[in-house]
Design a protein around this motif. Structure first.
Motif, PDB file in Angstrom:
ATOM      1  N   ARG A  61       0.838  -1.206   0.000  1.00  0.00           N
ATOM      2  CA  ARG A  61       0.000   0.000   0.000  1.00  0.00           C
ATOM      3  C   ARG A  61       0.870   1.252   0.000  1.00  0.00           C
ATOM      4  N   GLU A  62       2.002   1.183   0.682  1.00  0.00           N
ATOM      5  CA  GLU A  62       2.907   2.335   0.719  1.00  0.00           C
ATOM      6  C   GLU A  62       3.423   2.674  -0.678  1.00  0.00           C
ATOM      7  N   ARG A  63       3.784   1.656  -1.428  1.00  0.00           N
ATOM      8  CA  ARG A  63       4.276   1.887  -2.789  1.00  0.00           C
ATOM      9  C   ARG A  63       3.168   2.476  -3.667  1.00  0.00           C
ATOM     10  N   GLY A  64       1.969   1.951  -3.549  1.00  0.00           N
ATOM     11  CA  GLY A  64       0.844   2.500  -4.303  1.00  0.00           C
ATOM     12  C   GLY A  64       0.580   3.956  -3.959  1.00  0.00           C
ATOM     13  N   TYR A  65       0.671   4.291  -2.684  1.00  0.00           N
ATOM     14  CA  TYR A  65       0.501   5.672  -2.234  1.00  0.00           C
ATOM     15  C   TYR A  65       1.573   6.579  -2.839  1.00  0.00           C
ATOM     16  N   LEU A  66       2.821   6.127  -2.820  1.00  0.00           N
ATOM     17  CA  LEU A  66       3.915   6.927  -3.374  1.00  0.00           C
ATOM     18  C   LEU A  66       3.765   7.113  -4.885  1.00  0.00           C
ATOM     19  N   MET A  67       3.340   6.079  -5.573  1.00  0.00           N
ATOM     20  CA  MET A  67       3.138   6.172  -7.019  1.00  0.00           C
ATOM     21  C   MET A  67       2.050   7.199  -7.342  1.00  0.00           C
ATOM     22  N   TRP A  68       0.941   7.121  -6.635  1.00  0.00           N
ATOM     23  CA  TRP A  68      -0.139   8.081  -6.838  1.00  0.00           C
ATOM     24  C   TRP A  68       0.321   9.482  -6.480  1.00  0.00           C
ATOM     25  N   GLY A  69       0.987   9.627  -5.337  1.00  0.00           N
ATOM     26  CA  GLY A  69       1.428  10.952  -4.903  1.00  0.00           C
ATOM     27  C   GLY A  69       2.354  11.607  -5.915  1.00  0.00           C
ATOM     28  N   ALA A  70       3.291  10.851  -6.436  1.00  0.00           N
ATOM     29  CA  ALA A  70       4.218  11.396  -7.431  1.00  0.00           C
ATOM     30  C   ALA A  70       3.460  11.837  -8.683  1.00  0.00           C
ATOM     31  N   PHE A  71       2.575  10.984  -9.171  1.00  0.00           N
ATOM     32  CA  PHE A  71       1.791  11.324 -10.358  1.00  0.00           C
ATOM     33  C   PHE A  71       0.929  12.552 -10.098  1.00  0.00           C
ATOM     34  N   HIS A  72       0.241  12.566  -8.967  1.00  0.00           N
ATOM     35  CA  HIS A  72      -0.684  13.637  -8.609  1.00  0.00           C
ATOM     36  C   HIS A  72       0.034  14.989  -8.534  1.00  0.00           C
ATOM     37  N   LEU A  73       1.164  15.034  -7.859  1.00  0.00           N
ATOM     38  CA  LEU A  73       1.901  16.293  -7.730  1.00  0.00           C
ATOM     39  C   LEU A  73       2.530  16.724  -9.049  1.00  0.00           C
ATOM     40  N   GLU A  81      -2.428  24.999  -6.330  1.00  0.00           N
ATOM     41  CA  GLU A  81      -2.896  23.637  -6.609  1.00  0.00           C
ATOM     42  C   GLU A  81      -1.955  22.612  -5.989  1.00  0.00           C
ATOM     43  N   LEU A  82      -0.669  22.862  -6.074  1.00  0.00           N
ATOM     44  CA  LEU A  82       0.304  21.946  -5.480  1.00  0.00           C
ATOM     45  C   LEU A  82       0.112  21.884  -3.963  1.00  0.00           C
ATOM     46  N   ASP A  83      -0.095  23.039  -3.325  1.00  0.00           N
ATOM     47  CA  ASP A  83      -0.306  23.057  -1.874  1.00  0.00           C
ATOM     48  C   ASP A  83      -1.526  22.229  -1.475  1.00  0.00           C
ATOM     49  N   ALA A  84      -2.600  22.352  -2.237  1.00  0.00           N
ATOM     50  CA  ALA A  84      -3.818  21.583  -1.945  1.00  0.00           C
ATOM     51  C   ALA A  84      -3.561  20.083  -2.115  1.00  0.00           C
ATOM     52  N   ARG A  85      -2.788  19.724  -3.123  1.00  0.00           N
ATOM     53  CA  ARG A  85      -2.492  18.316  -3.362  1.00  0.00           C
ATOM     54  C   ARG A  85      -1.566  17.740  -2.285  1.00  0.00           C
ATOM     55  N   VAL A  86      -0.607  18.532  -1.839  1.00  0.00           N
ATOM     56  CA  VAL A  86       0.267  18.084  -0.753  1.00  0.00           C
ATOM     57  C   VAL A  86      -0.563  17.820   0.504  1.00  0.00           C
ATOM     58  N   GLU A  87      -1.509  18.699   0.799  1.00  0.00           N
ATOM     59  CA  GLU A  87      -2.373  18.501   1.962  1.00  0.00           C
ATOM     60  C   GLU A  87      -3.234  17.249   1.792  1.00  0.00           C
ATOM     61  N   GLN A  88      -3.738  17.005   0.594  1.00  0.00           N
ATOM     62  CA  GLN A  88      -4.515  15.801   0.315  1.00  0.00           C
ATOM     63  C   GLN A  88      -3.660  14.551   0.556  1.00  0.00           C
ATOM     64  N   LEU A  89      -2.416  14.588   0.125  1.00  0.00           N
ATOM     65  CA  LEU A  89      -1.506  13.453   0.332  1.00  0.00           C
ATOM     66  C   LEU A  89      -1.196  13.259   1.820  1.00  0.00           C
ATOM     67  N   ARG A  90      -1.023  14.346   2.545  1.00  0.00           N
ATOM     68  CA  ARG A  90      -0.760  14.249   3.984  1.00  0.00           C
ATOM     69  C   ARG A  90      -1.938  13.585   4.692  1.00  0.00           C
ATOM     70  N   ARG A  91      -3.153  14.030   4.354  1.00  0.00           N
ATOM     71  CA  ARG A  91      -4.354  13.452   4.976  1.00  0.00           C
ATOM     72  C   ARG A  91      -4.493  11.967   4.623  1.00  0.00           C
ATOM     73  N   ALA A  92      -4.210  11.610   3.374  1.00  0.00           N
ATOM     74  CA  ALA A  92      -4.301  10.209   2.964  1.00  0.00           C
ATOM     75  C   ALA A  92      -3.286   9.361   3.721  1.00  0.00           C
ATOM     76  N   ASN A  93      -2.060   9.823   3.821  1.00  0.00           N
ATOM     77  CA  ASN A  93      -1.004   9.092   4.524  1.00  0.00           C
ATOM     78  C   ASN A  93      -1.436   8.809   5.967  1.00  0.00           C
ATOM     79  N   GLU A  94      -1.975   9.811   6.592  1.00  0.00           N
ATOM     80  CA  GLU A  94      -2.429   9.668   7.981  1.00  0.00           C
ATOM     81  C   GLU A  94      -3.703   8.833   8.065  1.00  0.00           C
ATOM     82  N   GLY A  95      -4.686   9.158   7.236  1.00  0.00           N
ATOM     83  CA  GLY A  95      -5.986   8.488   7.278  1.00  0.00           C
ATOM     84  C   GLY A  95      -5.924   7.018   6.892  1.00  0.00           C
TER      85      GLY A  95
END
Length: 170
Positions: A61-73, A81-95
């Protein structure tokens, strides 16, 4: 955490060769039959002249998260937009309970962040990634594989493990 970039692709790595990829798939809960079917399919494609590369089976799951995060950013159009996406990734990592210690912001600013994310996504060879896919990929449970087959014959002949046969025109 360490800033994003291609170096992250070396973490949470899956096995690197086909026998190990298939073994990892077979060890996933309830995936022995699926691993056998994948192995049979790849062998049949090769017998008919195709060149086949098994790229991914079981994925963390960690690898999938990193792959999505890299693509998304890498697709952010501006700093906001980048700031909003970084916050979305932070919430996902925690959640999602992942605790991946990545710093999604590059110290040199938003454009350097986007470029490091693009390099990271390119190193992962991500063509497309979504939050939904990162949250619940079938790769996490050993129910999906990624492979490439080139040089397929015009007429393909396949047989199922139970003996049923199918023929098709390319």
């Amino acid at each position: 955490g360490e800033p994003l970039g291609p170096n992250w692709t070396m973490r949470y790595r899956p096995p690197q060769d086909e026998p190990a990829l298939l073994a990892a798939l077979a060890q996933a809960a309830g995936s022995q039959d699926f691993a056998n079917r994948v192995d049979l399919l790849l062998a049949q494609l090769r017998e008919q002249g195709a060149v086949v590369y098994l790229n991914a089976t079981l994925r963390s799951r960690e690898r999938g998260y990193l792959m999505w995060g890299a693509f998304h950013l890498s697709r952010a159009a501006n700093a906001a937009e980048l700031d909003a996406r970084v916050e979305q990734l932070r919430r996902a990592n925690e959640g999602w309970g992942l605790r991946v210690p990545i710093a999604w912001r590059h110290p040199a600013g938003w454009q350097a962040t986007r470029e490091a994310a693009r390099e990271m996504a390119d190193t992962y060879e991500v063509v497309f990634a979504s939050e939904k896919g990162a949250r619940s990929s079938r790769h996490y449970d050993g129910e999906a594989v990624d492979f490439v087959a080139v040089g397929l014959p015009r007429r393909l002949h396949l047989r199922a493990p139970g003996g049923a046969e199918a023929r098709g025109n390319g």
